[in-house]
Each structure stands twice: as C-alpha cells, then as structure tokens.
Design a protein around this motif. Structure first.
Motif, mmCIF file in Angstrom:
data_model
loop_
_atom_site.group_PDB
_atom_site.id
_atom_site.type_symbol
_atom_site.label_atom_id
_atom_site.label_comp_id
_atom_site.label_asym_id
_atom_site.label_seq_id
_atom_site.Cartn_x
_atom_site.Cartn_y
_atom_site.Cartn_z
ATOM 1 N N TYR A 223 -8.031 4.220 6.389
ATOM 2 C CA TYR A 223 -9.318 4.413 5.724
ATOM 3 C C TYR A 223 -10.065 5.608 6.306
ATOM 4 C CZ TYR A 223 -14.097 3.339 4.155
ATOM 5 O OH TYR A 223 -15.355 3.408 3.617
ATOM 6 N N ARG B 75 -10.585 2.356 0.269
ATOM 7 C CA ARG B 75 -10.135 0.973 0.387
ATOM 8 C C ARG B 75 -10.881 0.060 -0.570
ATOM 9 N NH1 ARG B 75 -13.120 -0.730 6.042
ATOM 10 N NH2 ARG B 75 -15.240 -0.597 5.234
ATOM 11 N N HIS C 286 -1.860 2.912 4.484
ATOM 12 C CA HIS C 286 -2.220 1.598 5.033
ATOM 13 C C HIS C 286 -2.854 1.751 6.415
ATOM 14 C CE1 HIS C 286 -2.287 -2.691 5.531
ATOM 15 N NE2 HIS C 286 -1.768 -2.532 6.724
ATOM 16 N N GLU D 274 -7.645 -6.030 3.059
ATOM 17 C CA GLU D 274 -8.089 -4.829 2.380
ATOM 18 C C GLU D 274 -6.883 -4.085 1.824
ATOM 19 O OE1 GLU D 274 -8.621 -1.183 5.448
ATOM 20 O OE2 GLU D 274 -10.055 -2.801 5.728
ATOM 21 N N ASP E 21 0.841 -1.209 0.000
ATOM 22 C CA ASP E 21 0.000 0.000 0.000
ATOM 23 C C ASP E 21 0.871 1.253 0.000
ATOM 24 O OD1 ASP E 21 -2.409 -1.355 0.001
ATOM 25 O OD2 ASP E 21 -2.869 -0.985 2.110
ATOM 26 N N ASN F 138 -5.608 -0.195 0.826
ATOM 27 C CA ASN F 138 -5.879 1.226 1.039
ATOM 28 C C ASN F 138 -5.163 2.066 -0.009
ATOM 29 O OD1 ASN F 138 -5.454 0.127 4.275
ATOM 30 N ND2 ASN F 138 -7.406 0.972 3.642
#
Length: 321
Positions: free
Chosen positions: A256, A269, A253, A276, A191, A278
């Motif tokens: 969100y 995200r 990371h 997940e 991320d 981001n």
C-alpha cells in the motif's frame, strides 16, 4: 490507534494470510526430503486442543515410519505406516520448524513437537487465538473429506477452471480466495495474480470476457509457478523458516502506497473485515479508485474517484499518493 495505523499503510485490524499453495507445497517438498523413511519416536503435545480427533489417538503414530507427504488445498498430509495419516492445517499463524532431535518447544507458542530418529518437527502458532488443527485418521479413504472442492490450478484445463469461476457470480477476488472454487489460493497470491492479469479485484466473474478468463487462467498458473520456484531456491536443501505473506518481491500485496513495479503508480487498497486487498489503479482499474470502507466513510463525498484526484490531493499535501 486507527489513524496511526492508516498513516503507516496498515489497517488496524489487518491479519496476515494463511500459508497458500506455494508455501504449503514447499513445506511438503522439504518435509519429504528430510523426514521420509524416519520413524516417529515421541510426541510432545502441550496444547491438546490442537488435535481434533480421538480415534485413532495421536500416540498411535509412535514407532511408525513416514512414507510420504502431500497437500490437500492448504493442508499438509503426513502418510505413515499402517495406513495412518496426519492432516495439518496451519491456519493463519501456524508455522513449522525442523531441528535437531529434542528441539525445544518455544514457550506458549509451541503447540506440538514430533520427534523422529534424526530430527524433530515443531509446530508454533503466534498470537493468542489457537486456530491450527491436526486430525489423525486411518485409511486413504478418509482424506477426501478434507478437500473443499475447489479446482487445483495445476491439475485442470482452462475450461474446467473457467467453469469453476463462473459457477457463482462473485467478485473475482473472492472467487480466487474461495477454497470451494479454487484450491490453495488466498489473499496474498490472489492480489499478485489479479495484478499480473490486469483485472480489477471487484470485477464480477459473470462479466469477464473470454479473453480475460483465459488471461486469468494463465496468470494464476504463471504466478504460482514463479513463486514455487522462488521459494524452492530460497529453501535450498534446508527448511523454510520465513514463511510469510509479505515479501519484497511481491508486486502489490502488502505494498500500500508503494509504487507499482509496472507503472509506478502508488498501490491502493480496499479494507474489508479483518483483511485487505491491494491493487494498482492504473494497471487494473483504468485509473479508478475502488471505495475503501474505512476512508470512504470518513471522506464521504470528498473521497477521490480517480488516481489523478488522489495524486492532486497528495501533491497539495506534499506527500506521495
């Protein structure tokens, strides 16, 4: 439950990341500083399922002097006398703790203690699933079997890195996280790398331009090096006790709905499986929102397509996007 988790910016099935290259490298450095030269004096193993080999036995390490430590991908390698090696994979929730001789194993999460002449190393694993693994092998020739084949970001040149990425047509996010393509990088640092490189996580590796590939190579090394230095300063002369995939200094990371440190846009995200991704829609996807499996199912045609759409909805509801 799901709605409450989503409201707090966390997917209900979200799992923390495996310790990645910077975290494992710092473990190796500090283990080397504290334990090289000491002999193993005792083994305490309340969880025998941790050990995945039987010959040589783990007890063969007792009395052996530690020669060094190294890293194979996300694995930590202990080198002992008489050509013995321990290969430890912490998986998601495994963590190491260094303390005084006889350091107590903490209840049900304590999987292993290795006692040395002047200190004890304890392995814990949070949660109910036991995924961490330890292999005992004899001979350096047994170590390559633990490598997954991915390139080491600091050991290859740009053409080799690019060739590995483009060997298969993957999304760049999945390519970075695949240990058969790139070694040591996982969900958290991918991320951060993609945000620094200003690339969409869903862009296909086959569609990356030469300039984008070059930028990705540079950013991979820069981000990992920055985090190595940051974690090195944090550990100091001690031992890393707060190994986590979620750090306040991270750009996207685990951030969100928090503002991107570059442009101020709310981090978005994509939820998939138990994880997940981001990203910042302004810095990485030209203002477009990537379809989220959870929300797009709920909203169908009403799912916002751009950050402007999302900000309009948020403004109407009186809260940030």
């Amino acid at each position: 439950m799901a709605s409450a988790c989503l409201a707090h910016g966390r997917h209900p099935f979200y799992a923390p990341s495996v310790p990645e290259l910077p975290d494992v490298a710092i473990y190796v450095e500090r283990l080397s500083a504290h334990l090289v030269g000491q002999r193993v004096t005792a083994i305490r193993l309340p969880s025998p399922f941790l050990v995945r080999t039987f010959d040589p036995p783990l007890t063969a390490t007792i009395g052996k002097q530690v020669r060094g430590f190294s890293r194979i991908g996300k694995r930590i390698v202990f080198e002992l006398e008489e050509d013995l090696f321990l290969v430890l994979h912490l998986m998601i929730a495994g963590r190491l703790h260094l303390g005084d001789i006889g350091k107590k194993l903490p209840g049900r999460i304590g999987l292993l203690a290795i006692d040395f002449e002047r200190s004890s190393l304890v392995l814990t694993e949070a949660g109910t699933k036991r995924r961490a693994s330890l292999h005992v092998v004899r001979g350096r020739a047994a170590l390559p079997a633990f490598a997954r084949g991915g390139v080491e970001p600091f050991e290859v040149d740009e053409p080799t890195f690019v060739a590995a990425l483009q060997r298969e047509n993957r999304t760049v996010k999945r390519a970075l996280c695949d240990p058969t393509i790139v070694s040591g990088v996982g969900n958290a640092y991918s991320d951060e790398i993609l945000h620094r490189a200003r690339l969409s996580p869903m862009q296909r590796t086959s569609n990356l331009t030469e300039e984008e590939l070059s930028r990705l190579f540079d950013c991979t090394r820069v981000v990992l090096e920055e985090w190595l230095e940051r974690l090195r300063r944090e550990a100091g002369e001690g031992f890393p006790e707060k190994v986590t995939a979620f750090r306040p200094e991270m750009a996207v990371h685990g951030k969100y709905k928090q503002p991107c440190p570059v442009c101020g846009t709310a981090v978005q995200r994509i939820v998939y499986a138990n994880n997940e991704c981001n990203y910042c829609p302004r810095c990485q996807t030209e203002g477009k929102l990537l379809a989220d499996r959870v929300l797009s199912r709920l909203l169908t045609k009403d799912f916002p397509r751009t950050i402007e759409d999302l900000e309009e909805i948020a403004a109407a509801r009186g809260r940030p996007g």
